[in-house]
Design a protein around this motif. Structure first.
Motif, PDB file in Angstrom:
ATOM      1  N   ASN A  22     -41.736  36.443 -10.528  1.00 40.56           N
ATOM      2  CA  ASN A  22     -42.271  35.732  -9.377  1.00 40.56           C
ATOM      3  C   ASN A  22     -43.605  36.307  -8.928  1.00 40.56           C
ATOM      4  N   SER A  24     -45.895  35.694  -5.496  1.00 48.71           N
ATOM      5  CA  SER A  24     -46.165  35.030  -4.217  1.00 48.71           C
ATOM      6  C   SER A  24     -47.587  35.336  -3.788  1.00 48.71           C
ATOM      7  N   LYS A  69     -47.259  28.155  -2.747  1.00 45.83           N
ATOM      8  CA  LYS A  69     -47.085  29.517  -2.238  1.00 45.83           C
ATOM      9  C   LYS A  69     -46.761  30.537  -3.313  1.00 45.83           C
ATOM     10  N   GLU A  70     -46.334  30.069  -4.493  1.00 48.64           N
ATOM     11  CA  GLU A  70     -45.925  31.033  -5.509  1.00 48.64           C
ATOM     12  C   GLU A  70     -46.052  30.457  -6.916  1.00 48.64           C
TER      13      GLU A  70
END
Lengths: 113, 112
Positions: A22, A24, A69-70
């Motif tokens: 991930n 962000s 956002k990510e």
């Protein structure tokens, strides 16, 4: 100020065990989001650039996706040679930020045979 | 064949010395950069040049001075080295800023 946070910091997988990394981000106007791979003692190697939410790109066992956002880097059926640090970075659109990438701290991926 | 080459790869020097790192790219890119990677692996931009013109100069001590004699070369000179300057320094280049950079293999600077 632009911020990029990657998770997890480290990820251990068995060969063939798919997973996701991930990234962000917070940036005032995204020009592009980059993924890089870095092997020990070497410079980062470019993987992908994503420009807008909903965009996806693939390369071999890697697939990168982007939301507002990510970003996720999906690794399908990884092999030991995929072991490396994966870096995410953002480039802000316009102004004096020309050519300035803000990097995350990276995710260290280890794939065991 | 190396696209972005840096020399030297390793540099060990004493505090107070002056040293230079050289970078050359054969990709025909217009923009070149210096990044610093600290012990926590964070990469942070120091300078960027576009066609020999300084574009970005982040909050870097005046002891660091980049020089670009032509668009294929970007050198980094460091005066009065300090212990905190120890890091890996990467040179990179790109055709335009929003395309993927090509990085060199890095120069590991150790100040003792």
């Amino acid at each position: 100020e632009d911020q990029v946070t990657q998770s997890p910091e480290a990820l251990r997988l068995q060969e063939g065990e798919s997973s996701s990394l991930n990234c962000s981000y917070t940036v005032s106007g995204l020009r592009g989001l980059f993924w890089y791979r870095q092997d020990p003692g070497k410079g980062p190697e470019f993987l992908f650039t994503l420009y807008s939410a909903g965009e996806e790109k693939e390369k071999e066992r890697l697939k990168a996706t982007l939301t507002k956002k990510e970003s996720f880097l999906h690794i399908t059926a990884p092999k030991p040679e995929d072991s490396a640090t994966y870096l995410c970075a953002v480039d802000r659109a316009g102004g004096t930020s020309y050519g300035k990438l803000t990097f995350g701290q990276g995710t260290i991926l280890t794939v065991h045979p | 064949d190396t696209a972005v080459s840096q020399t030297p790869k390793y540099l060990v020097t004493q505090m107070g010395n002056d040293k230079s790192i050289k970078c050359e790219q054969n990709l025909g890119h217009d923009t070149m950069y210096w990044y610093k990677q600290d012990s926590k692996k964070f990469l942070k931009i120091m300078f960027s040049y576009n066609n020999k013109e300084l574009i970005i100069n982040e909050t870097v001590p005046n002891r660091f001075s980049p020089k670009s004699p032509d668009k294929a070369h970007l050198n980094l000179h460091i005066n009065s080295l300090e212990l905190g300057d120890s890091a890996v320094y990467f040179c990179a280049s790109s055709p335009v800023s929003h395309y993927g950079y090509t990085f060199g293999s890095g120069t590991r600077l150790t100040v003792v």
